[in-house]
Design a protein around this motif. Structure first.
Motif, PDB file in Angstrom:
ATOM      1  N   PHE A   1       1.022  -1.235   0.048  1.00  0.00           N
ATOM      2  CA  PHE A   1       0.079  -0.046   0.188  1.00  0.00           C
ATOM      3  C   PHE A   1       0.745   1.279  -0.008  1.00  0.00           C
ATOM      4  O   PHE A   1       1.915   1.287  -0.073  1.00  0.00           O
ATOM      5  CB  PHE A   1      -1.026  -0.067   1.224  1.00  0.00           C
ATOM      6  CG  PHE A   1      -2.053  -0.980   1.102  1.00  0.00           C
ATOM      7  CD1 PHE A   1      -1.552  -2.467   1.585  1.00  0.00           C
ATOM      8  CD2 PHE A   1      -3.003  -0.918   0.510  1.00  0.00           C
ATOM      9  CE1 PHE A   1      -2.778  -3.352   1.405  1.00  0.00           C
ATOM     10  CE2 PHE A   1      -4.165  -1.892   0.305  1.00  0.00           C
ATOM     11  CZ  PHE A   1      -3.758  -3.338   0.842  1.00  0.00           C
TER      12      PHE A   1
ATOM     13  N   ALA B   1       1.084   3.708   7.931  1.00  0.00           N
ATOM     14  CA  ALA B   1      -0.275   3.225   8.118  1.00  0.00           C
ATOM     15  C   ALA B   1      -0.523   1.783   7.865  1.00  0.00           C
ATOM     16  O   ALA B   1      -1.436   1.254   8.108  1.00  0.00           O
ATOM     17  CB  ALA B   1      -1.199   4.224   7.586  1.00  0.00           C
TER      18      ALA B   1
ATOM     19  N   GLN C   1      -7.858   2.700   8.183  1.00  0.00           N
ATOM     20  CA  GLN C   1      -6.507   2.560   8.303  1.00  0.00           C
ATOM     21  C   GLN C   1      -6.058   1.421   7.298  1.00  0.00           C
ATOM     22  O   GLN C   1      -6.692   0.644   7.111  1.00  0.00           O
ATOM     23  CB  GLN C   1      -5.868   2.151   9.595  1.00  0.00           C
ATOM     24  CG  GLN C   1      -6.207   3.350  10.706  1.00  0.00           C
ATOM     25  CD  GLN C   1      -5.148   4.156  10.812  1.00  0.00           C
ATOM     26  OE1 GLN C   1      -4.041   4.322   9.816  1.00  0.00           O
ATOM     27  NE2 GLN C   1      -5.326   5.241  11.317  1.00  0.00           N
ATOM     28  N   GLU C   2      -4.721   1.871   6.541  1.00  0.00           N
ATOM     29  CA  GLU C   2      -4.326   0.871   5.519  1.00  0.00           C
ATOM     30  C   GLU C   2      -4.052  -0.456   6.214  1.00  0.00           C
ATOM     31  O   GLU C   2      -4.061  -1.543   5.509  1.00  0.00           O
ATOM     32  CB  GLU C   2      -3.290   1.482   4.934  1.00  0.00           C
ATOM     33  CG  GLU C   2      -3.704   2.004   3.631  1.00  0.00           C
ATOM     34  CD  GLU C   2      -2.510   2.860   2.986  1.00  0.00           C
ATOM     35  OE1 GLU C   2      -2.886   3.830   2.369  1.00  0.00           O
ATOM     36  OE2 GLU C   2      -1.562   2.654   3.284  1.00  0.00           O
ATOM     37  N   TYR C   3      -3.667  -0.773   7.537  1.00  0.00           N
ATOM     38  CA  TYR C   3      -3.205  -1.909   7.967  1.00  0.00           C
ATOM     39  C   TYR C   3      -4.348  -2.824   8.067  1.00  0.00           C
ATOM     40  O   TYR C   3      -4.160  -4.312   8.101  1.00  0.00           O
ATOM     41  CB  TYR C   3      -2.278  -1.645   9.240  1.00  0.00           C
ATOM     42  CG  TYR C   3      -3.015  -1.497  10.486  1.00  0.00           C
ATOM     43  CD1 TYR C   3      -2.877  -0.176  10.853  1.00  0.00           C
ATOM     44  CD2 TYR C   3      -3.659  -2.063  11.472  1.00  0.00           C
ATOM     45  CE1 TYR C   3      -3.614   0.249  11.805  1.00  0.00           C
ATOM     46  CE2 TYR C   3      -4.209  -1.968  12.288  1.00  0.00           C
ATOM     47  CZ  TYR C   3      -4.236  -0.573  12.593  1.00  0.00           C
ATOM     48  OH  TYR C   3      -4.990  -0.084  14.019  1.00  0.00           O
TER      49      TYR C   3
ATOM     50  N   GLU D   1      -6.642  -3.226   5.677  1.00  0.00           N
ATOM     51  CA  GLU D   1      -6.798  -3.914   4.300  1.00  0.00           C
ATOM     52  C   GLU D   1      -5.806  -4.753   4.248  1.00  0.00           C
ATOM     53  O   GLU D   1      -5.630  -5.673   3.466  1.00  0.00           O
ATOM     54  CB  GLU D   1      -6.928  -2.711   3.584  1.00  0.00           C
ATOM     55  CG  GLU D   1      -7.590  -2.814   2.326  1.00  0.00           C
ATOM     56  CD  GLU D   1      -8.047  -1.717   1.279  1.00  0.00           C
ATOM     57  OE1 GLU D   1      -7.635  -0.430   1.799  1.00  0.00           O
ATOM     58  OE2 GLU D   1      -8.822  -1.724   0.450  1.00  0.00           O
ATOM     59  N   ALA D   2      -4.331  -4.148   4.610  1.00  0.00           N
ATOM     60  CA  ALA D   2      -3.272  -4.883   4.507  1.00  0.00           C
ATOM     61  C   ALA D   2      -3.318  -6.493   5.007  1.00  0.00           C
ATOM     62  O   ALA D   2      -3.026  -7.395   4.287  1.00  0.00           O
ATOM     63  CB  ALA D   2      -1.940  -4.294   5.001  1.00  0.00           C
ATOM     64  N   SER D   3      -3.855  -6.549   6.486  1.00  0.00           N
ATOM     65  CA  SER D   3      -4.212  -7.829   6.951  1.00  0.00           C
ATOM     66  C   SER D   3      -5.271  -8.610   6.135  1.00  0.00           C
ATOM     67  O   SER D   3      -5.199  -9.721   5.858  1.00  0.00           O
ATOM     68  CB  SER D   3      -4.506  -7.616   8.352  1.00  0.00           C
ATOM     69  OG  SER D   3      -5.298  -6.343   8.528  1.00  0.00           O
ATOM     70  N   ARG D   4      -6.347  -7.973   5.646  1.00  0.00           N
ATOM     71  CA  ARG D   4      -7.121  -8.604   4.758  1.00  0.00           C
ATOM     72  C   ARG D   4      -6.459  -9.329   3.634  1.00  0.00           C
ATOM     73  O   ARG D   4      -6.735 -10.267   3.171  1.00  0.00           O
ATOM     74  CB  ARG D   4      -8.258  -7.651   4.411  1.00  0.00           C
ATOM     75  CG  ARG D   4      -9.613  -8.327   4.002  1.00  0.00           C
ATOM     76  CD  ARG D   4     -10.803  -7.391   3.914  1.00  0.00           C
ATOM     77  NE  ARG D   4     -11.499  -6.717   5.187  1.00  0.00           N
ATOM     78  CZ  ARG D   4     -11.514  -5.482   5.516  1.00  0.00           C
ATOM     79  NH1 ARG D   4     -11.555  -4.751   4.371  1.00  0.00           N
ATOM     80  NH2 ARG D   4     -12.015  -5.230   6.359  1.00  0.00           N
ATOM     81  N   SER D   5      -5.694  -8.502   3.006  1.00  0.00           N
ATOM     82  CA  SER D   5      -5.103  -8.953   1.701  1.00  0.00           C
ATOM     83  C   SER D   5      -4.151 -10.165   2.210  1.00  0.00           C
ATOM     84  O   SER D   5      -3.645 -10.922   1.308  1.00  0.00           O
ATOM     85  CB  SER D   5      -4.221  -7.704   1.263  1.00  0.00           C
ATOM     86  OG  SER D   5      -2.977  -7.641   1.736  1.00  0.00           O
ATOM     87  N   ILE D   6      -3.576 -10.310   3.436  1.00  0.00           N
ATOM     88  CA  ILE D   6      -2.756 -11.264   3.815  1.00  0.00           C
ATOM     89  C   ILE D   6      -3.731 -12.695   3.885  1.00  0.00           C
ATOM     90  O   ILE D   6      -3.216 -13.843   3.604  1.00  0.00           O
ATOM     91  CB  ILE D   6      -2.016 -11.202   5.161  1.00  0.00           C
ATOM     92  CG1 ILE D   6      -0.864 -10.110   4.913  1.00  0.00           C
ATOM     93  CG2 ILE D   6      -1.206 -12.434   5.509  1.00  0.00           C
ATOM     94  CD1 ILE D   6      -0.499  -9.563   6.408  1.00  0.00           C
ATOM     95  N   GLY D   7      -4.618 -12.392   4.316  1.00  0.00           N
ATOM     96  CA  GLY D   7      -5.800 -13.591   4.187  1.00  0.00           C
ATOM     97  C   GLY D   7      -6.269 -13.777   5.770  1.00  0.00           C
ATOM     98  O   GLY D   7      -7.026 -14.757   6.178  1.00  0.00           O
ATOM     99  N   CYS D   8      -6.355 -12.658   6.477  1.00  0.00           N
ATOM    100  CA  CYS D   8      -7.122 -12.624   7.679  1.00  0.00           C
ATOM    101  C   CYS D   8      -8.476 -12.381   7.659  1.00  0.00           C
ATOM    102  O   CYS D   8      -9.125 -11.948   6.877  1.00  0.00           O
ATOM    103  CB  CYS D   8      -6.816 -11.603   8.559  1.00  0.00           C
ATOM    104  SG  CYS D   8      -4.825 -11.296   9.146  1.00  0.00           S
ATOM    105  N   SER D   9      -9.298 -13.330   8.284  1.00  0.00           N
ATOM    106  CA  SER D   9     -10.712 -13.218   8.356  1.00  0.00           C
ATOM    107  C   SER D   9     -11.222 -12.174   9.082  1.00  0.00           C
ATOM    108  O   SER D   9     -10.304 -11.374  10.018  1.00  0.00           O
ATOM    109  CB  SER D   9     -11.325 -14.717   8.970  1.00  0.00           C
ATOM    110  OG  SER D   9     -11.257 -14.509  10.397  1.00  0.00           O
TER     111      SER D   9
ATOM    112  N   HIS E   1      -6.098  -6.837  15.550  1.00  0.00           N
ATOM    113  CA  HIS E   1      -5.834  -5.682  15.244  1.00  0.00           C
ATOM    114  C   HIS E   1      -6.618  -4.663  15.729  1.00  0.00           C
ATOM    115  O   HIS E   1      -6.217  -3.457  16.385  1.00  0.00           O
ATOM    116  CB  HIS E   1      -5.687  -5.352  13.747  1.00  0.00           C
ATOM    117  CG  HIS E   1      -4.668  -6.326  13.132  1.00  0.00           C
ATOM    118  ND1 HIS E   1      -3.393  -6.217  13.163  1.00  0.00           N
ATOM    119  CD2 HIS E   1      -4.798  -7.454  12.316  1.00  0.00           C
ATOM    120  CE1 HIS E   1      -2.690  -7.086  12.608  1.00  0.00           C
ATOM    121  NE2 HIS E   1      -3.363  -7.689  11.828  1.00  0.00           N
TER     122      HIS E   1
END
Lengths: 330, 281, 330, 314
Positions: free
Chosen positions: A101, A106, B173-175, B177-185, B193
């Motif tokens: 990102f 962030a 916050q972006e993190y 979305e970042a954890s969603r892109s890793i595969g977190c449910s 988080h």
């Protein structure tokens, strides 16, 4: 060389958001964030997507990574169509495609140590035990050129450049086949930017990862990509090989983008022409070509007919009714 | 910049850096201990009536003296405190859990769920607190402080609004979305988080609600709604002393003092924690 | 080629030092910088974030917060601005020096219409009748290429696009024909095309109104394309000042060299970008001697030991030992 | 714009009915199912509808009848003891409660806002510390202790103000002070944070950069922009002030809605309880609606977003 195999394909992707209008009777107007986009990414290729903010490139990036479900059209990852699968299966397949990102500060959880953030993908997918996860995190840090003492630090103690390297390391933890970089160097300074770009370049070579590189800065996209697609108000208006696009761009918007890029050395500034006016509101687009209102070469038919995708040269498509007939000298 | 070992140690160190915060915490703990171990401290059973020794001045054997029925006043104040703290803490726990859960659900999942729950919360806000207490009182009878449920329910709207705002801030916050892109449910994201990042602020809000609960609980005591004599909390004691205010002012002032002490220390702890959190972020 | 004669200098800054009192203790964001601004010239300040360029700009117009200690002097036509009281400074701001900020969206008061905002500035500096003020506002809006100025006057700031708001900021700043316009990263938050339009606008207004401009940016391309002279800042010091062409074609200071080399436009795809190793030091632990020595490829023992004096050489200034010997005896 | 206001007005009725339904069902459930004495008029337009749907005296039909009577004919039924219709009992009391609430709100605004402005303008000097100390104290002292202190000073020792009752206007002074104490603290706090958040916004330093003198900057820009958050939070605070005035009335034994409600509950007269709750809920919802309205009128951004259809969450 043999045609590389297509690993990521988008077919007529579009994403529409309803926007409430005053009055109960009028049909709610629709914001077309992404409008009928078709793309394909081949093995080992870097597809650059460039466009001004608000043109829908981030929405497209999230749809390619299956983070958002498209309103219509489909995304095929390694030939697999996600629409049929359950959330659980999608999360399983998400290992192959990772996103980096824009804002490094962030993108990492401020409440967790770097080692926890790095090991999280491995824990989520239960790839290895805790010890192996710490060890893997250390290797990842070395791979992105950072030393181990960053493991036990919080994101707030590191600089933007270092954080972005850690985000890249985390994305590579699951050995993905495709890496989607959504404006991943825009928030960095010049020196950090150069270091991260170099890192991405040699990771691409070493790990044979294909990438979708998205940015508003044409100079960065040109450096990173092998093919470039130019987006305007949700549509791909032109797509071609990097040098092909730079030397003989067909769409007036691409030309305008090229000429407004601030170039240090004057040689790059010769094809200079300016657009007037601002981007029209994306909510209810004018009929015909959405760029007609700002295009100095627009004719009457540009305002009536919606342009179709036209392949002028091999591997070079454009979305302009007057493709090929505009002479740029005048 | 000194390497910070972990966040919690940081907050605690920042909190105790100011002496005022430590004093407030000690005060609060003292009050709680006094109330909890009241049976050991109090010289005699606080309910025994001595008709001939009413309104005795505070003396060495009876530090708080005696009330209008000659009962030992120290015992009554301490046991009153016990009741107030019990009811207030019970109410805070209910309100806190329900409010936070509603806030997280609305804040994180948004749109349909959000509008439905928020409409319900708004109607809840339209019902005045006094009525809530009375309705619960009628429903569950005058038993031992049944208005604790009313107290808890009355706290839910404020907490839900607060938690919902915090969660919505974090959700963008972006993190996440970042954890969603890793595969977190979604559940993993909430627990890994969202919860651990808003945890310090939640504790702060818990303190503020507890202080509010103690205050409101004594108000119900003062108005004698919610429970019947001889049960008495600090509020009731203050009400008893109201009639003899001019002659024996200490009967009212002692319980009022203990209420103020408790609530003031809670607020000070809250402010201290707020500053400690401020420095960290 | 410098644009005009030596004598009419608008601004002379000598040994300006700006220190901050923060919780972590005293720190100097800017250390003994000196530069001149000639009449009608565009002076570009370029440097990475944290180099102190924006703080320098704010010190000229006196917009720094309370916890700041200032020393050295800023002479505007002989008057030392640092010695002015707040009352005197108010007369200078907007009348002789005005400023444009990076975030157009946040620079206009959202509770007033555009007409009221413009009128307020006019009434503060040279009060005149409302019609006169309206006429001058309209004339200024036309000068900054706003399509429909009459309608724009009635609108609220949040109803306008970023580009429009930035134009209005520029119009507001130039309403009373100030001698100097300070532009702190005016186009960073804007899109590439709008950015090009705003930079052209600044150049045109500089020619038309003769206002000298200090343009601050982290993007070397923007400064190179718009400024006449460029000052490169690193870690609170001006490390090099030169005319833009000299600076681009043969930069003298290693940091400037590094900055230019790491611009992606320099390399076409394939080879790596030359990067500056390491990261920008924080102002709480500044390296000894020349602040760039730990990242400088040409660093020698003297660089780490002692800070280099500023070397003047035919209109150019550079802060580096390497050139000291060559020009000292040459 | 007016469309939005109309929509909001229409929204009041359902939310009011919902609140009353909640209370009504609670009360019916409480009286363990047997319908409490609801002496209501019969034989009107509603009966024809009920006959048409041949609805008997079920739970829901009695609720509909009750609401119909209250809204259409403002008739809260009559209570068995006094024979007076509840409406006659309620209206004067509603007047007193609203008077107390409005007076307290005004006092809170008049005292709280200047204190907040002073505290925000000159940070950490005596005004700032005074504001934070007073906020802390006021929010830690329960209202009945305030009552006792005021009564001790003004009524017992000085003998100036009456202890209770509502003979003349002087008897309202102490209740207003006690009710408004809590919200003075809150108003100061809100004003201080609103102003300080506006002060370090970028357009303030931008206007300063345009040479606007500090006095003009303060009044034209800083106060003008912080007015919106202050008023909107104050308005939202109004509901809390009404709640506390219901309680403070009992300290001074003012015969208003609060004491009426408690007495009605103690002698289990549910018609009065229902009537009283209906009036209180209506007052609360109207105050919240007024708060939103005031909010929209001041804030141009909100006004624009509503008229352009994107009626965001107010």
């Amino acid at each position: 060389m043999a045609e590389a195999q297509i690993i990521l394909e988008a077919r007529n992707l579009s994403k529409r958001y309803p926007v409430k209008k005053t009055g109960l009777l009028k049909r709610p107007s629709v914001l077309k964030a992404v409008d009928d986009v078709s793309l394909c990414l081949r093995e080992g290729e870097v597809l650059g997507i460039v466009g001004e903010s608000g043109c829908g490139k981030s929405t497209l990036a999230r749809m390619l990574a299956w983070l958002i479900r498209p309103t219509s059209g489909s995304v095929l990852l390694l030939g697999e169509d996600p629409s049929g699968l359950s959330d659980k299966e999608i999360r399983k397949l998400r290992r192959n495609i990772q996103v980096i990102f824009q804002n490094p500060h962030a993108s990492l959880d401020p409440g967790r140590l770097i080692r926890e953030s790095l090991a999280e993908p491995l824990q989520i997918h239960r790839i290895c035990s805790q010890e192996e996860a710490w060890q893997k995190s250390r290797d990842l840090l070395h791979m992105v050129g950072m030393d181990e003492d960053a493991m036990d630090k919080y994101p707030e103690e590191l600089s933007g450049g270092q954080l972005q390297r850690i985000c890249i390391a985390r994305a590579l933890a699951l050995e993905p086949k495709i890496l989607i970089c959504d404006e991943c160097v825009s928030a960095l300074d010049v020196s950090n930017q150069a270091q991260v770009l170099n890192l991405l370049m040699d990771l691409r070579k070493k790990l044979n990862v294909s990438m979708v590189f998205i940015s508003h800065d044409l100079r960065v996209v040109r450096f990173m990509s092998t093919r470039i697609a130019v987006m305007y108000l949700g549509r791909i208006v032109e797509e071609a090989g990097t040098e092909e696009l730079y030397l003989n761009a067909e769409h007036p918007y691409t030309r305008a983008l090229l000429s407004s890029v601030p170039a240090a050395n004057p040689a790059l500034r010769e094809m200079r022409f300016r657009l007037t006016g601002d981007i029209p509101s994306p909510v209810d687009l004018p009929p015909g070509c959405s760029f007609a209102s700002r295009c100095p070469y627009a004719k009457e038919e540009c305002r009536q007919w919606v342009p179709e995708r036209l392949t002028i040269r091999e591997g070079h498509d454009t979305l302009c009714l007057r493709a090929g007939e505009i002479n740029w000298k005048e | 910049m000194t390497p910070k070992r972990n966040k919690l140690a940081n907050i605690v160190r920042a909190y105790f850096s100011r002496p005022l915060n430590t004093i407030a915490l000690l005060c609060f703990i003292l009050v709680v201990l006094l109330c909890v171990f009241a049976p050991l401290i109090v010289p005699e059973n606080y309910n025994t009536i001595h008709v001939n020794r009413i309104f005795e001045k505070p003396s060495w054997q009876h530090i708080f003296g005696r009330d209008r029925l000659g009962r030992d006043y120290l015992g009554r104040v301490l046991f009153g405190g016990r009741l107030t703290l019990k009811v207030a803490s019970f109410a805070t726990v209910i309100g806190f859990l329900l409010g936070t859960a509603a806030g997280i659900l609305c804040g994180y999942f948004g749109n349909t769920l959000d509008t439905v729950v928020m409409r319900f919360i708004e109607t809840l806000e339209a019902v005045p607190f006094l009525l809530l207490v009375l309705v619960f009182e009628i429903m569950l009878g005058l038993g031992t402080g049944n208005y604790r449920y009313a107290l808890g329910v009355a706290m839910i709207p404020r907490l839900t609004h607060f938690v919902r705002a915090e969660v919505m801030k974090l959700r963008s916050q972006e993190y996440i979305e970042a954890s969603r892109s890793i595969g977190c449910s979604e559940m993993q994201i909430i627990f890994r988080h969202i919860l651990n990042n808003i945890f310090p602020i939640l504790i702060l809000q818990l303190l503020r609600c507890f202080a509010e609960a103690v205050l409101t609980c004594t108000i119900c005591g003062y108005l004698q709604i919610g429970f019947t004599p001889p049960m008495a909390d600090w509020g009731t004691l203050v009400a008893d002393g109201y009639h003899v205010l001019r002659v024996y002012p200490w009967i009212s002032l002692l319980p009022s003092g203990s209420v103020i002490l408790t609530v003031l220390s809670l607020n000070l702890i809250g402010n201290g924690l707020h500053d400690a959190l401020g420095q960290k972020q | 080629m410098s644009k005009n004669t030596e004598n009419n200098l608008h601004l002379q800054v000598k040994d300006l030092t700006i220190g901050f009192r923060t919780r972590q203790g005293e720190a100097e964001a800017v250390r003994r910088i000196s530069f001149q601004l000639r009449q009608g010239e565009i002076l570009g300040f370029v440097g990475e974030s944290g180099s102190g360029k924006s703080v320098t700009c704010k010190s000229i117009i006196g917009l720094l917060p309370e916890n700041v200690t200032l020393s050295g002097d800023i002479l505007f036509h002989g008057k030392n601005l640092l010695a002015c009281t707040e009352k005197e400074m108010e007369k200078y701001r907007g009348r002789h020096i005005s400023m444009v900020f990076q975030e157009p969206m946040g620079s206009l008061d959202p509770s007033f219409r555009i007409e009221q905002l413009l009128q307020e500035v006019i009434m503060v500096h040279d009060p005149c009748s409302r019609e006169e003020a309206r006429r001058r506002s309209l004339d200024m809006l036309k000068k900054v290429d706003i399509a429909d100025p009459v309608n724009c006057l009635k609108r609220y700031p949040f109803e306008l696009s970023g580009g429009m708001q930035q134009r209005i900021m520029i119009a507001m700043a130039l309403l009373c024909r100030p001698e100097i316009l300070l532009a702190d990263e005016p186009t960073t938050a804007l899109d590439v095309i709008t950015q090009g339009q705003i930079l052209d606008l600044l150049r045109r207004l500089n020619d038309e109104l003769g206002t000298s401009v200090i343009l601050i940016s982290h993007d070397m391309g923007i400064v190179a394309q718009t400024a006449d002279r460029v000052a490169v800042m690193y870690c609170g010091q001006i490390v090099e000042t030169a005319d833009v062409q000299d600076l681009i074609n043969h930069p003298m200071h290693p940091y400037t060299e590094g900055l230019l080399a790491s611009l992606p436009e320099r390399q076409t795809g394939g080879e790596e970008l030359r990067t500056i190793p390491g990261t920008v030091p924080s102002i709480y632990n500044i390296p000894s001697g020349c602040t760039f020595h730990n990242r400088c490829p040409y660093a020698r023992s003297v660089c780490a030991a002692e800070a280099p004096p500023m070397l003047m050489h035919d209109g150019r200034e550079v802060l580096c030992w390497r050139h000291h010997e060559r020009y000292q005896n040459g | 714009m007016t469309k939005y206001i109309l929509k909001r007005v229409l929204l009041i009725i359902p939310s009011l009915l919902l609140v009353v339904l909640v209370i009504y069902s609670l009360l019916t459930f409480v009286s363990f199912g047997k319908p409490f004495s609801l002496s209501l008029y019969r034989g009107d337009f509603l009966d024809k509808i009920f006959e048409f749907f041949h609805v008997q005296g079920g739970f829901f039909s009695r609720y509909v009848r009750y609401c119909w009577n209250v809204i259409v004919r403002l008739d809260f039924g009559s209570s068995a003891q006094t024979g007076m219709t509840i409406t006659e009992e309620l209206m004067p009391r509603l007047g007193r409660t609203m008077l107390l609430t409005v007076l307290s709100l005004i006092t809170a605004a008049v005292l709280g806002i200047p204190l907040g402005i002073g505290a925000a303008m000159n940070r950490n000097n005596w005004q700032d510390n005074l504001a934070s100390v007073s906020t802390l104290l006021l929010s830690s002292v329960p209202s009945y202790v305030l009552t006792i202190i005021l009564v001790l000073i003004f009524a017992l020792y000085l003998g100036v103000l009456p202890v209770s009752g509502i003979e003349n206007w002087t008897s309202y002074i102490m209740p207003v002070i006690v009710t408004s104490m809590g919200s003075i603290a809150e108003t100061t706090q809100i004003t201080r944070s609103a102003i300080s958040s506006v002060m370090n916004r970028q357009y303030i330093s931008a206007s300063k950069g345009m040479g606007i003198p500090s006095r003009q900057l303060t009044y034209m820009h800083i106060l003008r922009n912080s007015l919106t958050p202050i008023i909107s939070t104050l308005a939202r605070n109004a509901a809390a002030v009404l709640g506390s005035s219901l309680i403070v009335e009992n300290f001074f034994t003012i015969p208003a809605l609060g004491s009426y409600l408690i007495k009605a509950v103690n002698d289990r007269n549910f018609t009065r309880v229902l009537g009283c709750s209906f009036v209180i809920a209506a007052a609360l919802i109207l105050i919240n609606f007024a708060a939103d309205l005031v909010n929209i009128l001041i804030d141009p951004k909100l006004r624009a977003s509503i008229s352009s259809g994107k009626a965001g969450e107010v």
